[in-house]
Design an enzyme around this catalytic site. Structure first.
Site, short mmCIF file in Angstrom:
data_model
loop_
_atom_site.label_atom_id
_atom_site.label_comp_id
_atom_site.label_asym_id
_atom_site.label_seq_id
_atom_site.Cartn_x
_atom_site.Cartn_y
_atom_site.Cartn_z
N GLU A 149 2.02 -8.44 8.29
CA GLU A 149 2.28 -6.99 8.34
C GLU A 149 3.23 -6.55 7.23
O GLU A 149 3.59 -5.38 7.14
CB GLU A 149 2.89 -6.62 9.70
CG GLU A 149 1.98 -6.91 10.88
CD GLU A 149 0.61 -6.31 10.69
OE1 GLU A 149 -0.39 -7.06 10.76
OE2 GLU A 149 0.52 -5.08 10.43
N PRO B 250 0.81 -1.22 0.00
CA PRO B 250 0.00 0.00 0.00
C PRO B 250 0.84 1.27 0.00
O PRO B 250 0.37 2.34 -0.31
CB PRO B 250 -0.81 -0.10 1.30
CG PRO B 250 -0.71 -1.51 1.74
CD PRO B 250 0.57 -2.04 1.21
N ASP C 117 -7.86 0.82 -24.73
CA ASP C 117 -8.14 0.62 -23.31
C ASP C 117 -8.35 1.99 -22.65
O ASP C 117 -7.72 2.96 -23.03
CB ASP C 117 -6.93 -0.05 -22.63
CG ASP C 117 -6.98 -1.57 -22.75
OD1 ASP C 117 -7.95 -2.08 -23.32
OD2 ASP C 117 -6.03 -2.22 -22.27
C1 4FV Z 1 -1.33 -4.02 -1.37
C2 4FV Z 1 -1.92 -2.93 -2.04
C3 4FV Z 1 -1.69 -4.55 -0.04
C4 4FV Z 1 -0.67 -5.27 2.92
C5 4FV Z 1 -0.39 -6.27 4.03
C6 4FV Z 1 -0.41 -7.42 1.90
C7 4FV Z 1 -1.13 -6.11 1.78
C8 4FV Z 1 -0.11 -7.57 3.37
N1 4FV Z 1 -0.36 -4.52 -2.16
N2 4FV Z 1 -1.28 -2.79 -3.22
N3 4FV Z 1 -2.93 -2.09 -1.62
N4 4FV Z 1 -0.87 -5.49 0.47
O1 4FV Z 1 -2.67 -4.14 0.56
O2 4FV Z 1 -0.35 -3.76 -3.27
O3 4FV Z 1 1.25 -7.85 3.55
#
Ligand code: 4FV
Length: 228
Positions: free
Chosen positions: A115, A88, A167
């Site tokens: 985490e 994220p 697209d």
């Molecule tokens: C995420 C996103 C995402 C966070 C904790 C996987 C998670 C766990 N990845 N874009 N939004 N990943 O939420 O790519 O490790």
């Protein structure tokens, strides 16, 4: 193009390697996907790859060593691979970024769970941190599949004759509306221009509709590109 994926759930990727556009592209050798079970790189017989966070707090953190050893193994096969961590906190995945990544010969997608990964991996082993959106999902695997799909569409030949040029976002605009048979359903009529056979008029109408769609649904895209 080669995708290597480091994951605790390699079987999840059957969803794209066994079905649809990506499966066909693999059969045509336009791309390849190699999954790596991170637990195979665990230092202990219980195949653990995570531990409690220093400083306390909820959840578990993925340890450095198994990830670093797995990346080293991948780099023996594809030394130039770019390591992308799905998180994220990453830069947002956009059409432009997907196009850029599609120019790489190979990428390694690191899928977090719990985490996430020990910060030292991000500092030393990761080339790009990418997010698919401002929300949290259970693991990086779905994000990795979204990235693989959006990037693969940019590889010539993957879409066959349905090129990705129209697209949404390919020309900074949302896509134009699409219709198919029958001409009238529940009183809803297909726009006359699409039945005219006049391709220049159809193309002009589609461009105008794409602009109107964007103005209505994504003003932010207009502000970014005032000249469209
Ligand atoms: C995420 C996103 C995402 C966070 C904790 C996987 C998670 C766990 N990845 N874009 N939004 N990943 O939420 O790519 O490790």
């Amino acid at each position: 193009m080669r995708f290597d994926v480091i994951t605790l759930f390699p079987d999840m990727f059957f969803a794209i390697t066994d079905e649809g556009v990506i499966a066909r592209a693999i059969k045509k050798s336009l791309l390849s996907i190699h999954t790596w079970q991170l637990r195979d790189f665990s230092a202990n017989k219980h195949r653990n790859i995570d531990d409690k966070p220093y400083g306390g707090g909820a959840g578990m953190v993925m340890q450095v060593k198994p990830i670093r050893d797995c990346i080293a193994k991948i780099k023996q096969e594809t030394p130039q691979t770019k390591v992308i961590y799905l998180s994220p906190q990453g830069q947002k995945l956009t059409h432009q970024l997907a196009v850029k990544i599609s120019t790489f010969d190979s990428v390694t997608l690191l899928c977090g769970r719990y985490e996430g990964v020990d910060e030292r991996i991000i500092q030393q082993d990761v080339d790009m941190e990418i997010s698919i959106g401002d929300y949290v999902i259970s693991g990086g695997e779905l994000a990795a599949m979204v990235l693989i799909d959006s990037v693969s569409r940019q590889i010539p030949g993957v879409l066959g004759n349905q090129d990705s040029l129209n697209d949404s976002f390919a020309n900074e605009l949302l896509d134009y509306p699409h219709y198919t048979r029958p001409e009238i359903v529940d009183g809803q009529q297909v726009p006359e221009v699409l039945l005219s056979g006049h391709q220049a008029n159809i193309d002009a109408w589609r461009k105008d509709q794409a602009l109107k769609n964007t103005q209505i649904k994504r003003q932010d895209l207009i502000k970014k590109q005032p000249n469209i």
